[in-house]
Motif scaffolding. Structure first.
Motif, PDB file in Angstrom:
ATOM      1  N   ILE A   1       9.528  57.535 -43.546  1.00 49.56           N
ATOM      2  CA  ILE A   1       9.695  57.964 -42.160  1.00 49.56           C
ATOM      3  C   ILE A   1      10.451  56.873 -41.418  1.00 49.56           C
ATOM      4  O   ILE A   1      10.011  55.716 -41.374  1.00 49.56           O
ATOM      5  N   LEU A   2      11.578  57.231 -40.843  1.00 49.72           N
ATOM      6  CA  LEU A   2      12.372  56.253 -40.111  1.00 49.72           C
ATOM      7  C   LEU A   2      11.609  55.785 -38.875  1.00 49.72           C
ATOM      8  O   LEU A   2      11.252  56.600 -38.016  1.00 49.72           O
ATOM      9  N   PRO A   3      11.326  54.478 -38.748  1.00 52.40           N
ATOM     10  CA  PRO A   3      10.648  53.980 -37.550  1.00 52.40           C
ATOM     11  C   PRO A   3      11.451  54.277 -36.287  1.00 52.40           C
ATOM     12  O   PRO A   3      12.676  54.119 -36.275  1.00 52.40           O
ATOM     13  N   GLU A   4      10.780  54.700 -35.262  1.00 55.33           N
ATOM     14  CA  GLU A   4      11.453  55.084 -34.018  1.00 55.33           C
ATOM     15  C   GLU A   4      12.251  53.912 -33.433  1.00 55.33           C
ATOM     16  O   GLU A   4      13.326  54.114 -32.847  1.00 55.33           O
ATOM     17  N   LYS A   5      11.733  52.699 -33.601  1.00 49.00           N
ATOM     18  CA  LYS A   5      12.440  51.542 -33.038  1.00 49.00           C
ATOM     19  C   LYS A   5      13.801  51.334 -33.700  1.00 49.00           C
ATOM     20  O   LYS A   5      14.754  50.889 -33.053  1.00 49.00           O
ATOM     21  N   TYR A   6      13.910  51.673 -34.997  1.00 49.60           N
ATOM     22  CA  TYR A   6      15.205  51.565 -35.671  1.00 49.60           C
ATOM     23  C   TYR A   6      16.145  52.663 -35.186  1.00 49.60           C
ATOM     24  O   TYR A   6      17.338  52.438 -35.004  1.00 49.60           O
ATOM     25  N   ARG A   7      15.581  53.830 -34.995  1.00 53.80           N
ATOM     26  CA  ARG A   7      16.381  54.974 -34.526  1.00 53.80           C
ATOM     27  C   ARG A   7      17.041  54.659 -33.178  1.00 53.80           C
ATOM     28  O   ARG A   7      18.226  54.944 -32.967  1.00 53.80           O
ATOM     29  N   VAL A   8      16.271  54.042 -32.297  1.00 53.81           N
ATOM     30  CA  VAL A   8      16.768  53.759 -30.949  1.00 53.81           C
ATOM     31  C   VAL A   8      17.657  52.523 -30.917  1.00 53.81           C
ATOM     32  O   VAL A   8      18.780  52.553 -30.404  1.00 53.81           O
ATOM     33  N   LYS A   9      17.160  51.427 -31.489  1.00 52.61           N
ATOM     34  CA  LYS A   9      17.860  50.149 -31.389  1.00 52.61           C
ATOM     35  C   LYS A   9      19.174  50.134 -32.154  1.00 52.61           C
ATOM     36  O   LYS A   9      20.173  49.565 -31.693  1.00 52.61           O
ATOM     37  N   TYR A  10      19.194  50.780 -33.339  1.00 54.21           N
ATOM     38  CA  TYR A  10      20.378  50.718 -34.196  1.00 54.21           C
ATOM     39  C   TYR A  10      21.122  52.046 -34.275  1.00 54.21           C
ATOM     40  O   TYR A  10      22.064  52.176 -35.062  1.00 54.21           O
ATOM     41  N   GLU A  11      20.707  53.006 -33.464  1.00 52.27           N
ATOM     42  CA  GLU A  11      21.379  54.313 -33.366  1.00 52.27           C
ATOM     43  C   GLU A  11      21.486  54.996 -34.726  1.00 52.27           C
ATOM     44  O   GLU A  11      22.555  55.437 -35.144  1.00 52.27           O
ATOM     45  N   VAL A  12      20.363  55.072 -35.400  1.00 50.43           N
ATOM     46  CA  VAL A  12      20.271  55.699 -36.714  1.00 50.43           C
ATOM     47  C   VAL A  12      19.720  57.105 -36.554  1.00 50.43           C
ATOM     48  O   VAL A  12      18.837  57.352 -35.734  1.00 50.43           O
ATOM     49  N   GLU A  13      20.207  58.025 -37.347  1.00 55.79           N
ATOM     50  CA  GLU A  13      19.662  59.377 -37.327  1.00 55.79           C
ATOM     51  C   GLU A  13      19.743  59.998 -38.720  1.00 55.79           C
ATOM     52  O   GLU A  13      20.451  59.495 -39.595  1.00 55.79           O
ATOM     53  N   GLU A  14      18.985  61.074 -38.909  1.00 61.45           N
ATOM     54  CA  GLU A  14      19.027  61.780 -40.192  1.00 61.45           C
ATOM     55  C   GLU A  14      20.420  62.370 -40.397  1.00 61.45           C
ATOM     56  O   GLU A  14      21.043  62.847 -39.454  1.00 61.45           O
ATOM     57  N   TYR A  15      20.886  62.334 -41.629  1.00 59.96           N
ATOM     58  CA  TYR A  15      22.218  62.836 -41.938  1.00 59.96           C
ATOM     59  C   TYR A  15      22.153  64.280 -42.425  1.00 59.96           C
ATOM     60  O   TYR A  15      21.494  64.570 -43.432  1.00 59.96           O
ATOM     61  N   GLU A  16      22.815  65.170 -41.693  1.00 63.37           N
ATOM     62  CA  GLU A  16      22.980  66.562 -42.102  1.00 63.37           C
ATOM     63  C   GLU A  16      21.654  67.249 -42.481  1.00 63.37           C
ATOM     64  O   GLU A  16      21.609  68.050 -43.414  1.00 63.37           O
ATOM     65  N   GLY A  17      20.583  66.890 -41.792  1.00 58.28           N
ATOM     66  CA  GLY A  17      19.307  67.551 -42.047  1.00 58.28           C
ATOM     67  C   GLY A  17      18.492  66.966 -43.185  1.00 58.28           C
ATOM     68  O   GLY A  17      17.354  67.386 -43.413  1.00 58.28           O
ATOM     69  N   PHE A  18      19.036  65.989 -43.911  1.00 60.05           N
ATOM     70  CA  PHE A  18      18.261  65.329 -44.963  1.00 60.05           C
ATOM     71  C   PHE A  18      17.221  64.415 -44.321  1.00 60.05           C
ATOM     72  O   PHE A  18      17.538  63.657 -43.402  1.00 60.05           O
TER      73      PHE A  18
END
Length: 289
Positions: free
Chosen positions: A31-48
């Protein structure tokens, strides 16, 4: 204020408590930590749910970095990784694709290769990305995995990426190169026996010297250009140097950048040598080598 980087040695996987914790975490989905999602602008790729992307700032680049992260095949990517990923994406104005492959001890090399092949072919076949626009990168275990993966692509007649950049790659999970013993006192991060134990578990039913596990034992000819970065205070430098010498003798397109007294994966550290190496990587990918 001076930045102090704290070295954290790899946990001993032979310890029963550490093994059981790893067994539990590797069995659960990442599970991608929310802090990484926000701080480093990471998101799931194409629904994976197991593959992530950092898009370039202008969101319009044909360049794709297909990155295989390290962690001894047991550990998930850390904050250290995501900061580096973001820096690479920004520096190169590239789409940064990160497959978070399944981990040992619950999963093994065959499972890992199956997953990264599916994601790579998704880029090629489903998204229509030219292999000439893909750079394969990896560090530590991910660097070894990348070199194994190149052999699989070649052997199956599949499109090879334009080039590969390997940072402190783990090329032989048996850790039997005697030169490692001389380096061990200077390596604050890795231990020969503990790391080797983890590699044997990762191999699963395969021989630890199978090229899917330890790429240095495979056929390393007819691969795209490969660039290696390594520090002399890293036990893995012994096999990286061995591979580089073979490549020189065989006249393969393999280039090694060696940094004296640098530790494992120093390229991602907030130090001058790390910044210099990242600049070299940027120039290589831009064709200014």
């Amino acid at each position: 204020m001076e930045t102090v980087f704290k070295f954290i040695p790899l946990r001993d996987r032979r310890d029963e408590d550490n093994f059981n914790k790893s067994l539990q975490t590797s069995n659960a989905p990442y599970i991608l930590p929310e802090k990484y999602r926000v701080k480093y602008e990471v998101e799931e790729y194409e629904g994976f749910t197991d593959t992530f992307v950092i898009y370039p700032e202008n969101n319009s680049s044909d360049l794709f970095i297909f990155y295989l992260h390290g962690g001894g095949y047991w550990s998930q990517p850390l904050s250290f990784h995501f900061k580096f990923f973001k820096n690479v994406s920004k520096e190169l104005n590239a789409n940064f694709i990160l497959p978070v492959y399944p981990k040992a001890p619950s999963y093994h090399a065959i499972d890992v290769h199956k997953m990264i092949m599916e994601r790579y072919l998704y880029l090629i076949h489903d998204k229509g990305v030219s292999a000439e626009n893909i750079i394969l990168m990896g560090e530590s275990a991910g660097g070894g995995l990348a070199l194994s993966f190149l052999q699989v692509l070649r052997d199956q007649g599949l499109p090879l990426p334009k080039q590969a950049i390997l940072i402190s790659p783990w090329l032989d999970v048996t850790n039997t190169n005697p030169a490692m013993i001389d380096i061990q006192p200077y390596d604050p991060l890795l231990n020969i026996e503990s790391l080797g134990y983890g590699g044997i578990i990762y191999a699963g039913d395969l021989d630890p010297k199978d090229p899917l596990v330890s790429p240095i034992y495979g056929d390393l000819e007819r691969l795209p250009p490969i660039t290696l970065f390594s520090g002399t205070h890293d036990i893995l430098h012994a096999d990286i140097l061995k591979y580089s010498k073979i490549a020189t003798e065989k006249r393969w397109d393999v280039t090694l950048y060696t940094y004296e007294k640098m530790n494992h994966c120093f390229v991602g550290f907030p130090i001058p040598e790390g910044k210099e190496a990242l600049g070299i990587i940027s120039n290589i990918i831009r064709g200014n080598k």
